[in-house]
Design an enzyme around this catalytic site. Structure first.
Site, short mmCIF file in Angstrom:
data_model
loop_
_atom_site.label_atom_id
_atom_site.label_comp_id
_atom_site.label_asym_id
_atom_site.label_seq_id
_atom_site.Cartn_x
_atom_site.Cartn_y
_atom_site.Cartn_z
N ARG A 196 36.59 47.07 53.38
CA ARG A 196 36.72 45.75 53.97
C ARG A 196 36.06 45.75 55.35
NH1 ARG A 196 38.34 43.74 49.43
NH2 ARG A 196 40.26 44.60 48.68
N LEU A 246 42.71 41.48 44.74
CA LEU A 246 42.47 42.83 45.25
C LEU A 246 41.17 42.91 46.04
CD1 LEU A 246 43.57 45.23 42.41
CD2 LEU A 246 44.60 44.87 44.64
N GLU A 247 40.17 42.19 45.59
CA GLU A 247 38.85 42.35 46.22
C GLU A 247 38.77 41.66 47.58
OE1 GLU A 247 36.60 44.31 45.29
OE2 GLU A 247 37.22 44.82 43.26
N SER A 248 39.43 40.52 47.71
CA SER A 248 39.27 39.79 48.97
C SER A 248 40.56 39.09 49.42
CB SER A 248 38.15 38.74 48.83
OG SER A 248 38.57 37.70 47.97
#
Ligand code: CA
Length: 411
Positions: A22, A138-140
């Protein structure tokens, strides 16, 4: 996506890394310029050398020059990349964050608030809405943390740095192609330190292969606030990798007393009926599906939860190959749908091995003649098989889990 799992091949069996980098993580590492050997001048020399290769690959000189004029050396990106191998996190620590109550609740809100869009995406691609939401979550964090690092700069820095130069140069070329077709401007092409972009963190090559325009403006756009195209693109990606609607990813199971743990962990697929005949039952009660194939997975060894994973597990693996990531996506999807938490507890008294300890373990396994790999600290199938063989030779439960206990016995 594909790139990301290359970045995290070191993660197996509880030696986990966060599947996604991130933007804010770079700040958290507190690294400073000067810790790496690279420099802005060095990067600009690399860009000049890269230019003829890019033009030969079909990038126009105007697009190349306009884009690369915005590119700078990002020492924090290099540092973050190097840190990956040292990162150690157990699967339970990872899952605590990945499938937190907050993330479940936000997913359930999105399930309600975006019902019409999710209806349309599910109808178009045949991918269960909850798994699309879980990947988004989960990704963002459902679009809240999409990354604010220049993708061209991150990729150029990593290609110049050279640890995986060919891979990142190919991704940079893909990024230039995306800019060249006009899907995004260089300054709007933002993402993680590793080059993953937008709501569901597509690498540029994945974007070129799988991104779709779903809001009808003619362009697949995954970078802005509206997640429509990104969520449809994720569904398209999972569909491409064989997602079967309604079949689930896997489930927690309970093993019978006296179970032969040597069977688990090396992705041995058997018909579910065969697993059931061994006495394996659903942890929540109820019957296992009566058709299809499954593998038995013990991500924390014999003392943690056991899972039978189905064909859809591999579809999520195409997004990111780490077991912990795939289990997190599947479980978050189940929880968004109202499912229960895992029944078995994790062996929280165990800690992840450090990189030096993992290397030492592999050196001992090499010395014992049971390991066919190299002592690089990356725990993969060869290490797990070697640990199993060693455990068996010592009368331990052969679950393949590379614990401190195993290391101490090896010593
Ligand atoms: Ca669009």
């Amino acid at each position: 996506m594909r790139a990301v799992f290359i970045l995290i091949t070191a993660c197996l069996a509880g030696l986990m890394l966060p599947p996604q980098a991130r933007a804010q993580d770079i700040e958290e590492t507190g690294v400073q310029a000067g810790l790496t050997a690279g420099s802005e001048a060095g990067l600009q020399d690399w860009v000049a050398a890269f230019r003829p290769r890019a033009l030969a690959a079909g990038i126009s000189s105007a697009v190349f020059d306009d884009t690369m004029a915005t590119v700078h050396f990002l020492p924090a990106v290099v540092e973050r990349d190097r840190k990956q191998d040292e990162f150690t996190k157990t699967i339970w620590d990872y899952l605590d964050k990945a499938v937190s109550d907050d993330r479940i609740a936000a997913g359930q809100r999105a399930l309600r608030d975006r019902k019409d869009l999710l209806d349309r995406i599910e109808a178009a691609y045949g991918v269960d809405r909850e798994v699309v939401l879980a990947i988004w979550g989960l990704e963002s964090a459902y679009g809240q943390v999409r990354g604010d690092i220049s993708t061209p700069s991150a990729l150029a820095t990593l290609a110049y740095d050279g640890r995986r130069a060919a891979f990142f140069e190919a991704e940079l070329l893909a990024a230039l192609r995306i800019i060249q077709v006009g899907d995004v401007s260089p300054d709007q092409m933002l993402g993680s330190w590793a080059g993953a972009m937008g709501h569901t963190q597509f690498m540029p090559s994945s974007f070129l292969s799988f991104a779709v325009d779903f809001d009808g403006d003619g362009k697949p756009r995954i970078w802005g606030d509206d997640p429509t195209d990104a969520l449809a693109s994720t569904a398209a990606y999972l569909a491409k990798f064989g997602w079967q609607k309604g079949k689930g990813w896997g489930r927690e199971v309970t093993l019978p007393a006296g179970f032969d743990y040597g069977i688990a962990g090396d992705r041995t697929q058997k018909p579910i009926s065969v697993w059931a005949a061994m006495g394996i039952v659903a942890a929540e009660g109820g019957n296992l599906p009566d058709a299809g194939w499954a593998s038995l997975l013990l991500p924390a060894g014999a003392r943690g939860p056991a899972f039978l994973v189905y064909d859809n597990f591999a579809s999520i693996e195409a997004y990111n190959k780490a077991d912990a990531y795939v289990i997190a996506v599947g479980h978050l999807a189940d929880r968004i749908k109202g499912g229960a938490s895992f029944k078995a507890s994790w062996p929280r008294d165990l800690r992840a091995l450090t990189l030096p300890e993992r290397i030492e373990m592999q050196q001992h396994l090499l010395g014992a003649g049971v390991y066919a790999g190299t002592a690089d600290g990356k725990i993969g199938p060869l290490t797990l098989s070697a640990v199993k063989a060693f455990q068996r030779s010592k009368g331990m439960i052969p679950d393949g889990y590379p614990s401190l206990d195993v290391l101490e016995k090896l010593r």
